[in-house]
Design a protein around this motif. Sequence first.
Motif, PDB file in Angstrom:
ATOM      1  N   TYR A 133       0.830  -1.204   0.000  1.00 16.64           N
ATOM      2  CA  TYR A 133       0.000   0.000   0.000  1.00 16.64           C
ATOM      3  C   TYR A 133       0.859   1.246   0.000  1.00 16.64           C
ATOM      4  O   TYR A 133       1.926   1.268   0.627  1.00 16.64           O
ATOM      5  N   LEU A 134       0.353   2.285  -0.682  1.00 10.29           N
ATOM      6  CA  LEU A 134       0.903   3.622  -0.499  1.00 10.29           C
ATOM      7  C   LEU A 134      -0.054   4.344   0.432  1.00 10.29           C
ATOM      8  O   LEU A 134      -1.263   4.406   0.150  1.00 10.29           O
ATOM      9  N   ALA A 135       0.475   4.844   1.541  1.00 10.51           N
ATOM     10  CA  ALA A 135      -0.385   5.499   2.529  1.00 10.51           C
ATOM     11  C   ALA A 135       0.118   6.919   2.761  1.00 10.51           C
ATOM     12  O   ALA A 135       1.259   7.115   3.183  1.00 10.51           O
ATOM     13  N   LEU A 136      -0.730   7.877   2.443  1.00 11.33           N
ATOM     14  CA  LEU A 136      -0.391   9.259   2.792  1.00 11.33           C
ATOM     15  C   LEU A 136      -0.928   9.490   4.195  1.00 11.33           C
ATOM     16  O   LEU A 136      -2.138   9.335   4.430  1.00 11.33           O
ATOM     17  N   SER A 174      -2.399   4.145  15.183  1.00 12.87           N
ATOM     18  CA  SER A 174      -1.904   3.825  16.533  1.00 12.87           C
ATOM     19  C   SER A 174      -0.551   4.494  16.802  1.00 12.87           C
ATOM     20  O   SER A 174      -0.108   4.573  17.947  1.00 12.87           O
ATOM     21  N   PHE A 175       0.103   4.980  15.758  1.00 15.09           N
ATOM     22  CA  PHE A 175       1.367   5.727  15.929  1.00 15.09           C
ATOM     23  C   PHE A 175       1.129   7.235  15.847  1.00 15.09           C
ATOM     24  O   PHE A 175       2.074   8.013  15.728  1.00 15.09           O
ATOM     25  N   GLY A 176      -0.150   7.627  15.861  1.00 21.10           N
ATOM     26  CA  GLY A 176      -0.472   9.059  15.804  1.00 21.10           C
ATOM     27  C   GLY A 176      -0.387   9.626  14.394  1.00 21.10           C
ATOM     28  O   GLY A 176      -0.264  10.840  14.220  1.00 21.10           O
ATOM     29  N   HIS A 177      -0.429   8.755  13.388  1.00 19.15           N
ATOM     30  CA  HIS A 177      -0.368   9.214  11.990  1.00 19.15           C
ATOM     31  C   HIS A 177      -1.574   8.686  11.207  1.00 19.15           C
ATOM     32  O   HIS A 177      -1.455   7.688  10.467  1.00 19.15           O
ATOM     33  N   PRO A 178      -2.735   9.314  11.370  1.00 20.14           N
ATOM     34  CA  PRO A 178      -3.918   8.816  10.660  1.00 20.14           C
ATOM     35  C   PRO A 178      -3.748   8.898   9.137  1.00 20.14           C
ATOM     36  O   PRO A 178      -3.065   9.787   8.632  1.00 20.14           O
ATOM     37  N   VAL A 179      -4.367   7.938   8.486  1.00 19.58           N
ATOM     38  CA  VAL A 179      -4.257   7.872   7.020  1.00 19.58           C
ATOM     39  C   VAL A 179      -5.167   8.915   6.368  1.00 19.58           C
ATOM     40  O   VAL A 179      -6.338   9.029   6.705  1.00 19.58           O
ATOM     41  N   ILE A 180      -4.598   9.645   5.425  1.00 19.07           N
ATOM     42  CA  ILE A 180      -5.386  10.621   4.647  1.00 19.07           C
ATOM     43  C   ILE A 180      -5.865   9.951   3.356  1.00 19.07           C
ATOM     44  O   ILE A 180      -6.991  10.129   2.925  1.00 19.07           O
ATOM     45  N   LYS A 181      -4.977   9.160   2.768  1.00 20.44           N
ATOM     46  CA  LYS A 181      -5.284   8.527   1.481  1.00 20.44           C
ATOM     47  C   LYS A 181      -4.583   7.170   1.427  1.00 20.44           C
ATOM     48  O   LYS A 181      -3.411   7.068   1.841  1.00 20.44           O
ATOM     49  N   LEU A 182      -5.289   6.163   0.929  1.00 26.74           N
ATOM     50  CA  LEU A 182      -4.699   4.829   0.888  1.00 26.74           C
ATOM     51  C   LEU A 182      -4.925   4.190  -0.479  1.00 26.74           C
ATOM     52  O   LEU A 182      -6.033   4.244  -1.020  1.00 26.74           O
ATOM     53  N   LYS A 183      -3.846   3.600  -0.994  1.00 27.50           N
ATOM     54  CA  LYS A 183      -3.939   2.967  -2.319  1.00 27.50           C
ATOM     55  C   LYS A 183      -3.171   1.651  -2.302  1.00 27.50           C
ATOM     56  O   LYS A 183      -2.006   1.621  -1.873  1.00 27.50           O
ATOM     57  N   ARG A 184      -3.809   0.576  -2.770  1.00 28.99           N
ATOM     58  CA  ARG A 184      -3.079  -0.697  -2.857  1.00 28.99           C
ATOM     59  C   ARG A 184      -2.439  -0.789  -4.231  1.00 28.99           C
ATOM     60  O   ARG A 184      -3.117  -0.648  -5.244  1.00 28.99           O
ATOM     61  N   ILE A 185      -1.128  -1.014  -4.252  1.00 26.83           N
ATOM     62  CA  ILE A 185      -0.423  -1.033  -5.543  1.00 26.83           C
ATOM     63  C   ILE A 185       0.044  -2.433  -5.951  1.00 26.83           C
ATOM     64  O   ILE A 185       0.444  -2.625  -7.087  1.00 26.83           O
ATOM     65  N   ALA A 186      -0.024  -3.384  -5.035  1.00 27.41           N
ATOM     66  CA  ALA A 186       0.364  -4.751  -5.413  1.00 27.41           C
ATOM     67  C   ALA A 186      -0.317  -5.763  -4.499  1.00 27.41           C
ATOM     68  O   ALA A 186      -0.624  -5.466  -3.345  1.00 27.41           O
ATOM     69  N   LEU A 187      -0.537  -6.930  -5.057  1.00 30.48           N
ATOM     70  CA  LEU A 187      -1.112  -8.058  -4.300  1.00 30.48           C
ATOM     71  C   LEU A 187      -0.360  -9.293  -4.750  1.00 30.48           C
ATOM     72  O   LEU A 187      -0.478  -9.713  -5.916  1.00 30.48           O
TER      73      LEU A 187
END
Length: 244
Positions: free
Chosen positions: A135-138, A197-210
């Motif tokens: 995943y790419l997670a902003l 849980s590390f205080g960095h909520p996700v703004i945008k999430l994209k799965r790039i590989a499976l």
Amino acid sequence: MIVRLNRYLSMCGVTSRRKADKLIEEGRVKVNGEVVRDLGVKIDPEVDRVEVDGKEVKPPRKIYIILNKPCCYLTQLGKSQSGKKTIEELIKDVPERVFPVGRLDYNTEGLLLLTNDGELANRVLHPRYKLPKVYLALVKGKVSKNTLRKMKHGAELEDGFAKPDDVRIVRYEGDNTLLEIVFHEGRKHIVKRFLASFGHPVIKLKRIALGTLKLGKLPPGKWRELSQRELRQLFSAVGLKYSS
Ligand code: URA
């Protein structure tokens, strides 16, 4: 594989199993040229010829596609209760009925595998094969090197411990951070819950590989069939042999 006749008819998309029983009782189903009225009859699809109303029925061809799911589509088929858009409308032109293998959240984008091959789907989802999902997670805020190190060691979530296979900083984007994170497990909202849980909520999430599959340049909202090479690699990753 030996299957009950009613199951075979539903596998072939003729009708539901219950309605198939009705067709059988009505004498509309033949096996190897003979009308069959016994509801318990089993057949071998490799050797037996089945007809309904004089027309041969065959299982649909196996089809494997990837869809680049855009944000704001539910990973479900058919209409949603809430009136939200579903992926169904993006795959209307797929020539066979397919179902999604796993799911992405409503607002998650990216690679979604869909198929009508139940065995492959089960294996892709089975934890035994540990297929990595990339995943790419902003995320909100600047992830420090120290926090990144802690992320690599995992975190206790409300439903147990979670540890990514890998996590790295791709770049900082203003006050935010773009991370690449890999999990092989598929617990609900795992990436969002882990990073929050590390205080960095996700703004945008994209799965790039499976597993061995890569999203590549497939545009959002578009689907394509997997190539023979991709199928061979995917089958092999889950302990199956692909034969075209
Ligand atoms: N993890 C999430 O939090 N959301 C997804 O859609 C997929 C993985």
